[in-house]
Design a protein around this motif. Structure first.
Motif, PDB file in Angstrom:
ATOM      1  N   LYS A   1      -1.643   3.913  -7.215  1.00  0.00           N
ATOM      2  CA  LYS A   1      -1.104   2.601  -6.850  1.00  0.00           C
ATOM      3  C   LYS A   1       0.302   2.413  -7.427  1.00  0.00           C
ATOM      4  O   LYS A   1       1.186   1.864  -6.763  1.00  0.00           O
TER       5      LYS A   1
ATOM      6  N   ASP B   1       3.416   3.854  -5.445  1.00  0.00           N
ATOM      7  CA  ASP B   1       3.982   3.061  -4.347  1.00  0.00           C
ATOM      8  C   ASP B   1       5.121   2.164  -4.826  1.00  0.00           C
ATOM      9  O   ASP B   1       6.086   1.928  -4.109  1.00  0.00           O
TER      10      ASP B   1
ATOM     11  N   GLY C   1      10.111   3.350  -2.776  1.00  0.00           N
ATOM     12  CA  GLY C   1       9.545   2.025  -3.031  1.00  0.00           C
ATOM     13  C   GLY C   1      10.559   1.097  -3.676  1.00  0.00           C
ATOM     14  O   GLY C   1      10.673  -0.076  -3.305  1.00  0.00           O
TER      15      GLY C   1
ATOM     16  N   LYS D   1       1.460  -3.253  -0.227  1.00  0.00           N
ATOM     17  CA  LYS D   1       1.883  -2.220  -1.178  1.00  0.00           C
ATOM     18  C   LYS D   1       0.929  -2.229  -2.369  1.00  0.00           C
ATOM     19  O   LYS D   1       0.626  -3.265  -2.911  1.00  0.00           O
ATOM     20  N   GLY D   2       0.510  -1.064  -2.752  1.00  0.00           N
ATOM     21  CA  GLY D   2      -0.365  -0.955  -3.903  1.00  0.00           C
ATOM     22  C   GLY D   2      -1.806  -1.359  -3.625  1.00  0.00           C
ATOM     23  O   GLY D   2      -2.615  -1.411  -4.516  1.00  0.00           O
TER      24      GLY D   2
ATOM     25  N   ARG E   1      -3.912   0.260  -1.598  1.00  0.00           N
ATOM     26  CA  ARG E   1      -4.727   1.371  -1.106  1.00  0.00           C
ATOM     27  C   ARG E   1      -5.904   1.622  -2.027  1.00  0.00           C
ATOM     28  O   ARG E   1      -5.888   1.278  -3.190  1.00  0.00           O
TER      29      ARG E   1
END
Length: 150
Positions: A59, A62, A68, A146-147, A149
């Motif tokens: 995480k 990202d 990023g 974002k982050g 996943r």
């Protein structure tokens, strides 16, 4: 964050004032800004997610990888003051000795500008503005996934 600077100034007997920060090489600002951002992101992830360390690391990537950071800067640039944009420009235009394998030159330079800004805000004790920018990043990350996943 100011407390850390004040502690070190007291311990070293040296005041690191705004003139010192303005004269610092942009890559020095990026050096400390990278650490500030990494610490912020990792702390956020540890507090927000109850997952194994490997998943936290995935995480974090990202957020902290050059692409990023470059994307983040592209989103926040319109909210930056002229002074902050100047710091970003100086960082972006600094000539690093090496380039990472997994980033384009454009993204790496933007990431360096972003890190320079964070370093500048931290070293000048502008915690409120630093947190304002970091909060905006987290708000955007939640909206954009974002982050999120895994």
């Amino acid at each position: 964050m100011k407390e850390l600077l004040e502690h070190l100034e007291k311990r070293l007997g040296k005041k690191f004032d705004e003139a010192d920060v303005r004269m610092a090489h942009p890559l020095v600002l990026a050096y400390i800004g990278d650490t500030i951002y990494d610490l912020f992101v990792r702390t956020y992830l540890v507090m927000a997610y109850n997952v194994p360390v490997h998943q936290l690391h995935v995480k974090a990537i990202d957020f902290v990888r050059a692409k990023g950071q470059a994307d983040t800067l592209r989103h926040i640039v319109r909210f930056l003051t002229e002074e902050e944009q100047d710091i970003v420009r100086r960082g972006r235009n600094a000539k690093p000795g090496t380039m990472p394998k997994n980033a384009s030159v454009a993204d790496y330079r933007l990431a360096t500008g972003f890190e320079s800004l964070l370093g500048y805000l931290y070293l000048t004790g502008r915690d409120e503005r630093l947190f304002e920018i970091l909060d905006y990043i987290l708000d955007n990350a939640k909206e954009g996934g974002k982050g999120e996943r895994g």
